[in-house]
Design a protein around this motif. Structure first.
Motif, PDB file in Angstrom:
ATOM      1  N   ARG A  65      39.923  43.289  42.183  1.00  0.00           N
ATOM      2  CA  ARG A  65      38.978  43.503  43.283  1.00  0.00           C
ATOM      3  C   ARG A  65      38.803  42.220  44.107  1.00  0.00           C
ATOM      4  NH1 ARG A  65      35.021  47.763  42.737  1.00  0.00           N
ATOM      5  NH2 ARG A  65      35.643  49.242  41.132  1.00  0.00           N
TER       6      ARG A  65
ATOM      7  N   SER B 117      31.979  49.508  46.408  1.00  0.00           N
ATOM      8  CA  SER B 117      33.195  50.305  46.259  1.00  0.00           C
ATOM      9  C   SER B 117      33.876  50.643  47.577  1.00  0.00           C
ATOM     10  CB  SER B 117      32.875  51.609  45.519  1.00  0.00           C
ATOM     11  OG  SER B 117      31.902  52.354  46.237  1.00  0.00           O
TER      12      SER B 117
ATOM     13  N   LYS C  17      35.855  55.456  41.593  1.00  0.00           N
ATOM     14  CA  LYS C  17      35.463  55.125  40.231  1.00  0.00           C
ATOM     15  C   LYS C  17      35.721  56.318  39.323  1.00  0.00           C
ATOM     16  CE  LYS C  17      31.718  51.975  41.606  1.00  0.00           C
ATOM     17  NZ  LYS C  17      30.251  51.723  41.514  1.00  0.00           N
TER      18      LYS C  17
END
Length: 209
Positions: free
Chosen positions: A71, A89, A104
Motif C-alpha cells: 500500500r 481504501s 477488502k
C-alpha cells in the motif's frame, strides 16, 4: 497532469459519470508508465486493474492481501500521476475524479475470486489488487485463451499464488480450464522467477524497513 483538469463529470456515489475518451486514453497511458517500476504496474487496461506485488515465492496457505508495504509503495508511485489517497481504501485523481479502489476481503481466508464482490466501482474507476487477485479477475472475465495469455504476461513480471487460486476453483468451464493449465503456468512462473529481471528482486517489504 493539468491537461486533465475538470474533465470528469461527478456523481453522488463518488464515481464519475462521464470521461471523454481522449482523457481516458491519456490517463491510461500515464498508468502504463508504472511498468518502469519493478513492483507496480497497470496489469490490465481493459479490466482497469493495477497490481502491486511483494514476494517472488508463495505458500498456498499465504493470505492474499495488500500488505502495508504494498500500500505504501502504491501511494508513493501513484502520487506523481495525480492520485492522492482520500480514504483508507481509495485514491482519487485530482483532475478527473477517477478513483483507484482497494477492495477488502470480507472473510478471513476468503476466495481471491470474490475480492471485488463487495466493492462496486464506476465505469472509469480502477482496482488496485495483488497479482493473484488480478489473475482471478482475468479468469472470470475473459475467454480461456485470452485469460491464459494475460496471466502468462502478468506472471513474467509479477508472480501469482497459483496453488491458492486452484484451491478456490469452482465447477465452471473457465475454472476447469485454469485447473488444466496449472502445471504449464507453474513452469512459466518458475522460469520467470529464476531469470532476469525477477531473479535478483528483493521482497518489497525488505526495502521499506
Amino acid at each position: 497532469m493539468r491537461a486533465f483538469a475538470d474533465l470528469g463529470t461527478g456523481s453522488t456515489n463518488g464515481a464519475i459519470d462521464e470521461l471523454p475518451p481522449e482523457v481516458d486514453i491519456a490517463l491510461t497511458e500515464a498508468l502504463v508508465g508504472l511498468k518502469r517500476d519493478p513492483y507496480i504496474k497497470l496489469a490490465d487496461a481493459e479490466l482497469r486493474i493495477i497490481s502491486v506485488f511483494d514476494e517472488l515465492k508463495y505458500d498456498r496457505a499465504d493470505m492474499d492481501v495488500l500488505s502495508r508495504s504494498m500500500r505504501e509503495h502504491a501511494v508513493e508511485k501513484l502520487a506523481p500521476l495525480g492520485f492522492r489517497q482520500v480514504t483508507g481504501s481509495s485514491f482519487q485523481h485530482s483532475d478527473t475524479g477517477v478513483r483507484i479502489l482497494m477492495p477488502k476481503s470480507h472473510a478471513l481466508g476468503g476466495s481471491p475470486f470474490d475480492i471485488a464482490r463487495y466493492t462496486p466501482r464506476g465505469a472509469w474507476d480502477y482496482y488496485l489488487l495483488t497479482p493473484t487477485q488480478a489473475a482471478c479477475m482475468m479468469i472470470d472475465a475473459y475467454s480461456t485463451m485470452k485469460a491464459m495469455e494475460r496471466i502468462k504476461t502478468l506472471i513474467k513480471t509479477q508472480p501469482i499464488n497459483i496453488l491458492r487460486i486452484s484451491d478456490y476453483l469452482e465447477k465452471k468451464p473457465a475454472h476447469d480450464a485454469f485447473e488444466q493449465a496449472v502445471g504449464h503456468l507453474q513452469f512459466v512462473q518458475r522460469e520467470a522467477v529464476t531469470s532476469e529481471p525477477l531473479r535478483r528482486r528483493r521482497a518489497l517489504g525488505s526495502l521499506r524497513v
